[in-house]
Scaffold this motif. Structure first.
Motif, PDB file in Angstrom:
ATOM      1  N   LEU A  10      11.368  -7.707   3.228  1.00 32.00           N
ATOM      2  CA  LEU A  10      12.281  -7.157   2.229  1.00 32.00           C
ATOM      3  C   LEU A  10      12.129  -7.957   0.943  1.00 32.00           C
ATOM      4  CD1 LEU A  10      14.739  -5.430   1.369  1.00 32.00           C
ATOM      5  CD2 LEU A  10      16.197  -7.209   2.372  1.00 32.00           C
ATOM      6  N   VAL A  11      11.826  -7.267  -0.155  1.00 37.80           N
ATOM      7  CA  VAL A  11      11.670  -7.920  -1.446  1.00 37.80           C
ATOM      8  C   VAL A  11      12.389  -7.114  -2.520  1.00 37.80           C
ATOM      9  CG1 VAL A  11       9.471  -9.030  -0.905  1.00 37.80           C
ATOM     10  CG2 VAL A  11       9.486  -6.739  -1.888  1.00 37.80           C
ATOM     11  N   PRO A  12      12.814  -7.756  -3.584  1.00 36.81           N
ATOM     12  CA  PRO A  12      13.426  -7.017  -4.689  1.00 36.81           C
ATOM     13  C   PRO A  12      12.356  -6.322  -5.522  1.00 36.81           C
ATOM     14  CG  PRO A  12      13.332  -9.331  -5.229  1.00 36.81           C
ATOM     15  CD  PRO A  12      12.849  -9.202  -3.817  1.00 36.81           C
ATOM     16  N   ALA A  13      12.752  -5.299  -6.226  1.00 39.58           N
ATOM     17  CA  ALA A  13      11.825  -4.615  -7.126  1.00 39.58           C
ATOM     18  C   ALA A  13      11.213  -5.627  -8.098  1.00 39.58           C
ATOM     19  CB  ALA A  13      12.541  -3.520  -7.898  1.00 39.58           C
ATOM     20  N   GLY A  14       9.922  -5.488  -8.337  1.00 42.85           N
ATOM     21  CA  GLY A  14       9.202  -6.426  -9.184  1.00 42.85           C
ATOM     22  C   GLY A  14       8.577  -7.578  -8.425  1.00 42.85           C
ATOM     23  N   GLY A  15       8.941  -7.713  -7.166  1.00 40.90           N
ATOM     24  CA  GLY A  15       8.424  -8.808  -6.367  1.00 40.90           C
ATOM     25  C   GLY A  15       7.039  -8.520  -5.802  1.00 40.90           C
ATOM     26  N   SER A  16       6.573  -9.468  -4.982  1.00 39.04           N
ATOM     27  CA  SER A  16       5.234  -9.386  -4.407  1.00 39.04           C
ATOM     28  C   SER A  16       5.271  -9.654  -2.905  1.00 39.04           C
ATOM     29  CB  SER A  16       4.307 -10.417  -5.063  1.00 39.04           C
ATOM     30  OG  SER A  16       4.156 -10.176  -6.439  1.00 39.04           O
ATOM     31  N   LEU A  17       4.305  -9.085  -2.228  1.00 42.32           N
ATOM     32  CA  LEU A  17       4.063  -9.353  -0.815  1.00 42.32           C
ATOM     33  C   LEU A  17       2.562  -9.317  -0.580  1.00 42.32           C
ATOM     34  CD1 LEU A  17       6.620  -7.168   1.230  1.00 42.32           C
ATOM     35  CD2 LEU A  17       6.508  -9.666   1.181  1.00 42.32           C
ATOM     36  N   ARG A  18       2.132 -10.040   0.422  1.00 44.15           N
ATOM     37  CA  ARG A  18       0.742  -9.948   0.839  1.00 44.15           C
ATOM     38  C   ARG A  18       0.698  -9.549   2.308  1.00 44.15           C
ATOM     39  NH1 ARG A  18      -3.937 -14.599   1.096  1.00 44.15           N
ATOM     40  NH2 ARG A  18      -2.690 -15.235   2.916  1.00 44.15           N
ATOM     41  N   LEU A  19       0.128  -8.406   2.552  1.00 42.22           N
ATOM     42  CA  LEU A  19      -0.048  -7.941   3.927  1.00 42.22           C
ATOM     43  C   LEU A  19      -1.393  -8.426   4.459  1.00 42.22           C
ATOM     44  CD1 LEU A  19       1.177  -4.234   3.672  1.00 42.22           C
ATOM     45  CD2 LEU A  19       2.512  -6.340   4.005  1.00 42.22           C
ATOM     46  N   SER A  20      -1.416  -8.671   5.761  1.00 43.68           N
ATOM     47  CA  SER A  20      -2.641  -9.080   6.428  1.00 43.68           C
ATOM     48  C   SER A  20      -2.978  -8.101   7.538  1.00 43.68           C
ATOM     49  CB  SER A  20      -2.483 -10.483   7.019  1.00 43.68           C
ATOM     50  OG  SER A  20      -2.222 -11.438   6.017  1.00 43.68           O
ATOM     51  N   CYS A  21      -4.251  -7.867   7.720  1.00 42.27           N
ATOM     52  CA  CYS A  21      -4.739  -7.044   8.823  1.00 42.27           C
ATOM     53  C   CYS A  21      -5.771  -7.877   9.565  1.00 42.27           C
ATOM     54  CB  CYS A  21      -5.345  -5.754   8.297  1.00 42.27           C
ATOM     55  SG  CYS A  21      -6.048  -4.687   9.575  1.00 42.27           S
ATOM     56  N   ALA A  22      -5.368  -8.399  10.705  1.00 42.14           N
ATOM     57  CA  ALA A  22      -6.257  -9.220  11.510  1.00 42.14           C
ATOM     58  C   ALA A  22      -6.988  -8.328  12.507  1.00 42.14           C
ATOM     59  CB  ALA A  22      -5.467 -10.298  12.246  1.00 42.14           C
ATOM     60  N   ALA A  23      -8.295  -8.472  12.565  1.00 37.03           N
ATOM     61  CA  ALA A  23      -9.113  -7.618  13.424  1.00 37.03           C
ATOM     62  C   ALA A  23      -9.749  -8.437  14.533  1.00 37.03           C
ATOM     63  CB  ALA A  23     -10.188  -6.934  12.601  1.00 37.03           C
ATOM     64  N   SER A  24      -9.880  -7.819  15.694  1.00 38.71           N
ATOM     65  CA  SER A  24     -10.679  -8.430  16.750  1.00 38.71           C
ATOM     66  C   SER A  24     -12.119  -8.456  16.262  1.00 38.71           C
ATOM     67  CB  SER A  24     -10.551  -7.632  18.034  1.00 38.71           C
ATOM     68  OG  SER A  24     -10.982  -6.295  17.846  1.00 38.71           O
ATOM     69  N   THR A  25     -12.949  -9.173  16.951  1.00 31.53           N
ATOM     70  CA  THR A  25     -14.291  -9.427  16.439  1.00 31.53           C
ATOM     71  C   THR A  25     -15.051  -8.146  16.142  1.00 31.53           C
ATOM     72  OG1 THR A  25     -14.390 -11.465  17.711  1.00 31.53           O
ATOM     73  CG2 THR A  25     -16.469 -10.558  16.932  1.00 31.53           C
ATOM     74  N   PHE A  26     -15.435  -7.976  14.904  1.00 33.01           N
ATOM     75  CA  PHE A  26     -16.359  -6.913  14.528  1.00 33.01           C
ATOM     76  C   PHE A  26     -17.009  -7.314  13.221  1.00 33.01           C
ATOM     77  CE2 PHE A  26     -12.444  -5.544  12.433  1.00 33.01           C
ATOM     78  CZ  PHE A  26     -12.884  -5.217  11.159  1.00 33.01           C
ATOM     79  N   SER A  27     -18.145  -6.733  12.942  1.00 34.61           N
ATOM     80  CA  SER A  27     -18.888  -7.092  11.753  1.00 34.61           C
ATOM     81  C   SER A  27     -18.392  -6.320  10.538  1.00 34.61           C
ATOM     82  CB  SER A  27     -20.374  -6.806  11.943  1.00 34.61           C
ATOM     83  OG  SER A  27     -21.069  -7.008  10.729  1.00 34.61           O
ATOM     84  N   SER A  28     -18.093  -7.063   9.479  1.00 35.30           N
ATOM     85  CA  SER A  28     -17.679  -6.415   8.242  1.00 35.30           C
ATOM     86  C   SER A  28     -18.821  -5.608   7.637  1.00 35.30           C
ATOM     87  CB  SER A  28     -17.189  -7.457   7.241  1.00 35.30           C
ATOM     88  OG  SER A  28     -18.233  -8.349   6.906  1.00 35.30           O
ATOM     89  N   ASP A  29     -20.032  -5.807   8.127  1.00 38.26           N
ATOM     90  CA  ASP A  29     -21.164  -5.025   7.621  1.00 38.26           C
ATOM     91  C   ASP A  29     -21.078  -3.563   8.062  1.00 38.26           C
ATOM     92  OD1 ASP A  29     -23.630  -7.682   7.998  1.00 38.26           O
ATOM     93  OD2 ASP A  29     -22.315  -7.158   6.327  1.00 38.26           O
ATOM     94  N   TYR A  30     -20.303  -3.293   9.113  1.00 38.21           N
ATOM     95  CA  TYR A  30     -20.299  -1.950   9.681  1.00 38.21           C
ATOM     96  C   TYR A  30     -18.969  -1.216   9.553  1.00 38.21           C
ATOM     97  CZ  TYR A  30     -24.552  -3.722  11.807  1.00 38.21           C
ATOM     98  OH  TYR A  30     -25.781  -4.270  12.010  1.00 38.21           O
ATOM     99  N   TYR A  31     -17.882  -1.965   9.285  1.00 40.47           N
ATOM    100  CA  TYR A  31     -16.566  -1.349   9.294  1.00 40.47           C
ATOM    101  C   TYR A  31     -15.899  -1.412   7.927  1.00 40.47           C
ATOM    102  CZ  TYR A  31     -16.568  -1.061  14.372  1.00 40.47           C
ATOM    103  OH  TYR A  31     -16.859  -0.740  15.672  1.00 40.47           O
ATOM    104  N   ALA A  32     -15.433  -0.259   7.465  1.00 43.67           N
ATOM    105  CA  ALA A  32     -14.536  -0.213   6.317  1.00 43.67           C
ATOM    106  C   ALA A  32     -13.107  -0.359   6.836  1.00 43.67           C
ATOM    107  CB  ALA A  32     -14.678   1.106   5.583  1.00 43.67           C
ATOM    108  N   ILE A  33     -12.257  -0.949   6.030  1.00 41.14           N
ATOM    109  CA  ILE A  33     -10.851  -1.107   6.384  1.00 41.14           C
ATOM    110  C   ILE A  33     -10.000  -0.395   5.342  1.00 41.14           C
ATOM    111  CG2 ILE A  33      -8.948  -2.726   6.725  1.00 41.14           C
ATOM    112  CD1 ILE A  33     -11.008  -2.911   8.913  1.00 41.14           C
ATOM    113  N   GLY A  34      -9.039   0.340   5.826  1.00 43.14           N
ATOM    114  CA  GLY A  34      -8.131   1.046   4.931  1.00 43.14           C
ATOM    115  C   GLY A  34      -6.692   0.656   5.194  1.00 43.14           C
ATOM    116  N   TRP A  35      -5.884   0.770   4.161  1.00 44.33           N
ATOM    117  CA  TRP A  35      -4.441   0.608   4.276  1.00 44.33           C
ATOM    118  C   TRP A  35      -3.793   1.958   3.964  1.00 44.33           C
ATOM    119  CZ3 TRP A  35      -1.671  -3.361   6.144  1.00 44.33           C
ATOM    120  CH2 TRP A  35      -2.268  -4.628   6.202  1.00 44.33           C
TER     121      TRP A  35
END
Length: 126
Positions: A10-35
């Protein structure tokens, strides 16, 4: 491939957050990630993506200039830095992975993604 989204809150308007997406082992050469995000009573919306090989990123119109996607390959984590948050950014945010193989790129199109995380709630108060 297993994905774990975290970092919502929960953040006030104008604030910031950083979301994380932790993945099990896979190569970034082959997978795109979307939010993606889904607000109550609304359809799921594409927010951002980062291509396999990290050669391109894409953003939905509603978040351009405010959100930044990045990837830490050493940690197998993709981040979504969200600045200047607005109440309309309130939603459950999901990360997803698309196997691209040698076809480099990404699209923020829900149906392209094969693996999904469980979602993290972001609430922006006015």
């Amino acid at each position: 491939v297993q994905l774990q989204a975290s970092g919502g809150g929960l953040v006030p308007a104008g604030g910031s957050l950083r979301l994380s997406c932790a993945a099990s082992t896979f190569s970034s050469d082959y997978y795109a990630i979307g939010w993606f995000r889904q607000a109550p009573g609304k359809e799921r919306e594409g927010v951002s993506c980062i291509s396999n090989g990290d050669i391109m990123t894409s953003y939905g119109d509603s978040v351009k200039g405010r959100f930044t996607i990045s990837r830490d390959n050493a940690k197998n984590v993709v981040y979504l830095q969200m600045n200047s948050l607005k109440p309309e950014d309130t939603a459950v945010y999901y990360c997803a992975a698309e196997y691209r193989g040698s076809n480099y790129g990404c699209l923020i199109t829900e149906g392209r993604y094969d693996y999904w995380g469980q979602g993290t709630q972001v609430t922006v108060s006015s």
